[in-house]
Design a protein around this motif. Structure first.
Motif, PDB file in Angstrom:
ATOM      1  N   SER A  50      13.958 -39.339  22.810  1.00  0.00           N
ATOM      2  CA  SER A  50      12.619 -39.699  22.362  1.00  0.00           C
ATOM      3  C   SER A  50      12.133 -38.846  21.189  1.00  0.00           C
ATOM      4  N   ARG A  51      12.777 -37.734  20.921  1.00  0.00           N
ATOM      5  CA  ARG A  51      12.377 -36.911  19.775  1.00  0.00           C
ATOM      6  C   ARG A  51      13.132 -37.289  18.504  1.00  0.00           C
ATOM      7  N   ALA A  52      14.174 -38.093  18.646  1.00  0.00           N
ATOM      8  CA  ALA A  52      14.960 -38.506  17.485  1.00  0.00           C
ATOM      9  C   ALA A  52      14.454 -39.852  16.977  1.00  0.00           C
ATOM     10  N   LEU A  53      14.506 -40.040  15.686  1.00  0.00           N
ATOM     11  CA  LEU A  53      14.121 -41.316  15.096  1.00  0.00           C
ATOM     12  C   LEU A  53      15.081 -42.415  15.522  1.00  0.00           C
ATOM     13  N   TYR A  54      14.605 -43.644  15.521  1.00  0.00           N
ATOM     14  CA  TYR A  54      15.420 -44.787  15.912  1.00  0.00           C
ATOM     15  C   TYR A  54      16.674 -44.898  15.057  1.00  0.00           C
ATOM     16  N   LYS A  55      16.531 -44.684  13.763  1.00  0.00           N
ATOM     17  CA  LYS A  55      17.685 -44.807  12.864  1.00  0.00           C
ATOM     18  C   LYS A  55      18.737 -43.733  13.135  1.00  0.00           C
ATOM     19  N   ASP A  56      18.333 -42.642  13.841  1.00  0.00           N
ATOM     20  CA  ASP A  56      19.271 -41.573  14.182  1.00  0.00           C
ATOM     21  C   ASP A  56      19.728 -41.642  15.639  1.00  0.00           C
ATOM     22  N   ASP A  59      14.554 -43.272  20.088  1.00  0.00           N
ATOM     23  CA  ASP A  59      13.682 -44.411  20.353  1.00  0.00           C
ATOM     24  C   ASP A  59      12.396 -44.404  19.534  1.00  0.00           C
ATOM     25  N   THR A  60      12.084 -43.324  18.841  1.00  0.00           N
ATOM     26  CA  THR A  60      10.840 -43.291  18.090  1.00  0.00           C
ATOM     27  C   THR A  60      11.033 -43.871  16.694  1.00  0.00           C
ATOM     28  N   GLY A  61       9.938 -44.402  16.145  1.00  0.00           N
ATOM     29  CA  GLY A  61       9.999 -44.944  14.798  1.00  0.00           C
ATOM     30  C   GLY A  61      10.091 -46.454  14.763  1.00  0.00           C
ATOM     31  N   ASN A  62      10.402 -46.995  13.615  1.00  0.00           N
ATOM     32  CA  ASN A  62      10.440 -48.429  13.375  1.00  0.00           C
ATOM     33  C   ASN A  62      11.667 -49.059  14.026  1.00  0.00           C
ATOM     34  N   GLN A  63      11.439 -49.906  15.026  1.00  0.00           N
ATOM     35  CA  GLN A  63      12.542 -50.560  15.736  1.00  0.00           C
ATOM     36  C   GLN A  63      12.921 -51.895  15.110  1.00  0.00           C
ATOM     37  N   GLU A  64      12.220 -52.283  14.073  1.00  0.00           N
ATOM     38  CA  GLU A  64      12.469 -53.508  13.314  1.00  0.00           C
ATOM     39  C   GLU A  64      12.648 -54.720  14.206  1.00  0.00           C
ATOM     40  N   ASP A  65      13.785 -55.374  14.174  1.00  0.00           N
ATOM     41  CA  ASP A  65      14.006 -56.622  14.899  1.00  0.00           C
ATOM     42  C   ASP A  65      14.136 -56.436  16.406  1.00  0.00           C
ATOM     43  N   LEU A  66      14.342 -55.220  16.881  1.00  0.00           N
ATOM     44  CA  LEU A  66      14.552 -54.988  18.312  1.00  0.00           C
ATOM     45  C   LEU A  66      13.278 -54.568  19.048  1.00  0.00           C
ATOM     46  N   ILE A  67      12.111 -54.634  18.398  1.00  0.00           N
ATOM     47  CA  ILE A  67      10.877 -54.209  19.030  1.00  0.00           C
ATOM     48  C   ILE A  67      10.543 -55.071  20.242  1.00  0.00           C
ATOM     49  N   ASN A  68      10.831 -56.368  20.193  1.00  0.00           N
ATOM     50  CA  ASN A  68      10.547 -57.247  21.331  1.00  0.00           C
ATOM     51  C   ASN A  68      11.375 -56.850  22.544  1.00  0.00           C
TER      52      ASN A  68
END
Length: 75
Positions: A50-56, A59-68
């Motif tokens: 949870s402390r790492a960005l989604y791109k890394d 789970d935090t940050g912009n999840q783009e197409d997987l937000i749903n």
């Protein structure tokens, strides 16, 4: 639904609710109380990194197409 609950404050659209939140308008508390039942739970399988960005790989940050997918886990 919004107009029924908040129409007496002049809030009839979701855009009106967003405006109250962004500007901390005079009816901010009424809007917040209206949204209270829509609070989401933690995902059923937990958060990974949870402390790492989604791109890394977190789970935090912009999840783009997987937000749903994430929201479905949180219902």
């Amino acid at each position: 639904m919004i107009e029924q609950a908040l129409g007496k404050y002049g809030i009839v659209w979701i855009e009106d609710m967003v405006h109250e939140f962004v500007n901390v308008g005079p009816h901010f508390e009424e809007v917040a109380r209206f949204l209270w039942p829509f609070e989401l739970n933690k995902p059923a399988d937990g958060l990974r990194g949870s402390r790492a960005l989604y791109k890394d790989g977190g789970d935090t940050g912009n999840q783009e197409d997987l937000i749903n997918e994430l929201i479905n886990k949180m219902n």
